[in-house]
Design a protein around this motif. Structure first.
Motif, PDB file in Angstrom:
ATOM      1  N   GLY A   1       0.820  -1.194   0.000  1.00 53.85           N
ATOM      2  CA  GLY A   1       0.000   0.000   0.000  1.00 53.85           C
ATOM      3  C   GLY A   1       0.858   1.248   0.000  1.00 53.85           C
ATOM      4  O   GLY A   1       2.064   1.213  -0.276  1.00 53.85           O
ATOM      5  N   ASP A   2       0.258   2.375   0.335  1.00 55.19           N
ATOM      6  CA  ASP A   2       0.923   3.675   0.343  1.00 55.19           C
ATOM      7  C   ASP A   2       2.026   3.699   1.399  1.00 55.19           C
ATOM      8  O   ASP A   2       1.789   3.431   2.579  1.00 55.19           O
ATOM      9  CB  ASP A   2      -0.132   4.753   0.648  1.00 55.19           C
ATOM     10  N   PHE A   3       3.224   4.054   0.982  1.00 47.85           N
ATOM     11  CA  PHE A   3       4.371   4.028   1.886  1.00 47.85           C
ATOM     12  C   PHE A   3       4.404   5.196   2.862  1.00 47.85           C
ATOM     13  O   PHE A   3       5.229   5.194   3.779  1.00 47.85           O
ATOM     14  CB  PHE A   3       5.676   3.952   1.082  1.00 47.85           C
ATOM     15  N   THR A   4       3.527   6.167   2.704  1.00 56.12           N
ATOM     16  CA  THR A   4       3.461   7.239   3.696  1.00 56.12           C
ATOM     17  C   THR A   4       2.625   6.834   4.903  1.00 56.12           C
ATOM     18  O   THR A   4       2.616   7.538   5.910  1.00 56.12           O
ATOM     19  CB  THR A   4       2.845   8.527   3.111  1.00 56.12           C
ATOM     20  N   ALA A   5       1.909   5.724   4.811  1.00 60.95           N
ATOM     21  CA  ALA A   5       0.920   5.374   5.831  1.00 60.95           C
ATOM     22  C   ALA A   5       1.531   4.797   7.105  1.00 60.95           C
ATOM     23  O   ALA A   5       0.842   4.716   8.121  1.00 60.95           O
ATOM     24  CB  ALA A   5      -0.094   4.389   5.262  1.00 60.95           C
ATOM     25  N   CYS A   6       2.803   4.401   7.069  1.00 58.61           N
ATOM     26  CA  CYS A   6       3.447   3.786   8.231  1.00 58.61           C
ATOM     27  C   CYS A   6       4.452   4.748   8.847  1.00 58.61           C
ATOM     28  O   CYS A   6       5.497   5.042   8.252  1.00 58.61           O
ATOM     29  CB  CYS A   6       4.150   2.494   7.824  1.00 58.61           C
ATOM     30  N   ILE A   7       4.146   5.220  10.033  1.00 61.74           N
ATOM     31  CA  ILE A   7       4.986   6.220  10.679  1.00 61.74           C
ATOM     32  C   ILE A   7       6.378   5.667  10.989  1.00 61.74           C
ATOM     33  O   ILE A   7       7.371   6.403  10.972  1.00 61.74           O
ATOM     34  CB  ILE A   7       4.293   6.744  11.956  1.00 61.74           C
ATOM     35  N   ASP A   8       6.479   4.348  11.242  1.00 63.72           N
ATOM     36  CA  ASP A   8       7.779   3.768  11.535  1.00 63.72           C
ATOM     37  C   ASP A   8       8.648   3.677  10.287  1.00 63.72           C
ATOM     38  O   ASP A   8       9.877   3.737  10.370  1.00 63.72           O
ATOM     39  CB  ASP A   8       7.637   2.400  12.204  1.00 63.72           C
ATOM     40  N   VAL A   9       8.020   3.544   9.115  1.00 64.85           N
ATOM     41  CA  VAL A   9       8.780   3.578   7.857  1.00 64.85           C
ATOM     42  C   VAL A   9       9.419   4.951   7.682  1.00 64.85           C
ATOM     43  O   VAL A   9      10.585   5.072   7.288  1.00 64.85           O
ATOM     44  CB  VAL A   9       7.870   3.231   6.666  1.00 64.85           C
ATOM     45  N   ILE A  10       8.667   5.992   7.998  1.00 64.91           N
ATOM     46  CA  ILE A  10       9.202   7.352   7.893  1.00 64.91           C
ATOM     47  C   ILE A  10      10.339   7.546   8.890  1.00 64.91           C
ATOM     48  O   ILE A  10      11.409   8.068   8.553  1.00 64.91           O
ATOM     49  CB  ILE A  10       8.082   8.384   8.105  1.00 64.91           C
ATOM     50  N   GLY A  11      10.121   7.106  10.134  1.00 65.22           N
ATOM     51  CA  GLY A  11      11.178   7.209  11.130  1.00 65.22           C
ATOM     52  C   GLY A  11      12.411   6.419  10.752  1.00 65.22           C
ATOM     53  O   GLY A  11      13.547   6.868  10.977  1.00 65.22           O
ATOM     54  N   HIS A  12      12.197   5.238  10.173  1.00 63.13           N
ATOM     55  CA  HIS A  12      13.314   4.410   9.710  1.00 63.13           C
ATOM     56  C   HIS A  12      14.157   5.158   8.682  1.00 63.13           C
ATOM     57  O   HIS A  12      15.387   5.245   8.806  1.00 63.13           O
ATOM     58  CB  HIS A  12      12.768   3.112   9.101  1.00 63.13           C
ATOM     59  N   GLU A  13      13.500   5.690   7.669  1.00 62.89           N
ATOM     60  CA  GLU A  13      14.253   6.327   6.580  1.00 62.89           C
ATOM     61  C   GLU A  13      14.963   7.600   7.037  1.00 62.89           C
ATOM     62  O   GLU A  13      16.108   7.848   6.661  1.00 62.89           O
ATOM     63  CB  GLU A  13      13.328   6.601   5.402  1.00 62.89           C
ATOM     64  N   LEU A  14      14.298   8.412   7.856  1.00 68.01           N
ATOM     65  CA  LEU A  14      14.952   9.628   8.344  1.00 68.01           C
ATOM     66  C   LEU A  14      16.119   9.298   9.267  1.00 68.01           C
ATOM     67  O   LEU A  14      17.093  10.053   9.344  1.00 68.01           O
ATOM     68  CB  LEU A  14      13.948  10.525   9.053  1.00 68.01           C
ATOM     69  N   THR A  15      16.044   8.154   9.958  1.00 68.27           N
ATOM     70  CA  THR A  15      17.167   7.769  10.804  1.00 68.27           C
ATOM     71  C   THR A  15      18.395   7.418   9.982  1.00 68.27           C
ATOM     72  O   THR A  15      19.528   7.563  10.453  1.00 68.27           O
ATOM     73  CB  THR A  15      16.758   6.612  11.735  1.00 68.27           C
ATOM     74  N   HIS A  16      18.219   6.990   8.734  1.00 65.12           N
ATOM     75  CA  HIS A  16      19.392   6.848   7.865  1.00 65.12           C
ATOM     76  C   HIS A  16      20.116   8.187   7.752  1.00 65.12           C
ATOM     77  O   HIS A  16      21.348   8.222   7.637  1.00 65.12           O
ATOM     78  CB  HIS A  16      18.975   6.356   6.478  1.00 65.12           C
TER      79      HIS A  16
END
Length: 340
Positions: free
Chosen positions: A146-161
């Protein structure tokens, strides 16, 4: 590594490869990045004026692969009717909040870096990634993801890179790369837990829960609580993550298995957080944050080096509570890693 798959993407290349081999056309399209993007992610981040306040800019790629896209929302503006824009804006804010409130960090570079993101990247694009400058989100194909903006942990994961980029700079291959991915999973999960006011016992410890489309046999992309159990699906295959060093996967794919072997340090963190109890972003998260940002961790750190750094961080942070450092040591021992 699969040609064209961006570094630091949330969906591993071996998953996309499997989908492509099965003839899943949206996933095949997801593998292609234009030359301008490949060059952009290798370039240094652009200079941004320091600011102590949260600053977000969301752009819309209009289903192209041209970055950054058209600006559609900036800091303080009212929400648009586009849910992807709203989710991206809120997820950037939630990540900023964890780092600011729990660790006193001023954005991902600790200098007030503006948080930029692009939504609606590509056609049915099955991924989200940090390119060294910004967050980029695909819409998913609706069949697998589904939409990759929908998971807040995905966003946190990527910004932590980005946080890792500005601190330890862990190399993206083999064990240092698996640590790079694991650190992003750890803080991605903590972003979600902090936003939901969950303690370690309440958290699901899943990365990307809700991202898989209906009908896919799985619950998430990864499980920190039980690596190797996140999915088992005819199209995706079976989650290959090990939870113990004895099951370490030696492979030339996925930059030496960075998304696979990250299950080992992921599980060590889960064991520590649940053993210590309470909100995981407090003691367990603080120890991991101190290890990452302490300027003593080499860029080529392996699991043992990182384990030692976390034990040292626990001793320095909690000198009057030696049991905490002992718990860190025991958590690593349970996944087969000895800090020495």
């Amino acid at each position: 590594m699969t040609a064209g798959v961006p570094l630091c993407a949330i969906v591993p290349p071996y998953v996309l490869d499997r989908l492509a081999e099965a003839g899943h056309e949206p996933a095949v399209r997801s593998l292609a990045l234009d030359a301008a993007h490949r060059a952009a992610r290798l370039a240094p981040p652009p200079p941004v004026a320091a600011s102590p306040a949260l600053s977000r800019v969301i752009a819309d790629a209009g289903h192209t692969q041209r970055l950054p896209g058209r600006t559609v929302r900036t800091e303080g503006q009212t929400p648009t009717a586009d849910d992807s824009v709203t989710h991206a804006y809120d997820g950037l804010g939630a990540t900023f909040a964890l780092y600011a409130d729990a660790y006193g960090r001023r954005s991902i570079d600790d200098q007030g870096l503006r948080l930029d993101a692009t939504v609606h990247y590509g056609q049915n694009y099955d991924n989200a990634f940090w390119n060294g400058h910004r967050m980029v989100f695909g819409d998913g194909d609706g069949e697998i993801f589904g939409d990759f903006t929908a998971c807040i942990d995905v966003i946190g994961h990527e910004l932590t890179h980005g946080v890792t980029q500005f601190t330890a700079g862990l190399e993206y291959h083999d064990q240092p790369g698996a640590l790079n991915e694991s650190v992003s999973d750890v803080f991605g999960s903590l972003v979600k837990q902090y936003a939901l006011h969950q303690d370690a016992a309440q958290a699901d410890w899943l990365i990307g829960a809700g991202l898989l489309a209906p009908g896919i046999q799985g619950v998430a992309l990864r499980s920190m609580k039980a690596p190797g159990t996140a999915y088992d699906d005819p199209r995706l295959g079976k989650d290959p993550q090990p939870a113990h060093l004895r099951d370490y996967v030696n492979t030339s794919e996925d930059s030496g298995g960075v998304h696979i072997n990250s299950g080992i340090p992921n599980h060590a963190f889960y064991l520590l957080a649940t053993a210590l109890g309470g909100p995981a972003w407090e003691r367990a998260g603080r120890i991991w944050y101190d290890a990452l940002t302490g300027r003593r961790l080499p860029a080529d750190a392996d699991f043992t080096a990182f384990a030692r750094a976390t034990v040292a961080a626990a001793k320095a942070r909690y000198p009057d509570q030696p049991s905490i450092a002992d718990t860190v040591t025991a958590s690593w021992a349970q996944v087969g890693v000895s800090p020495g």
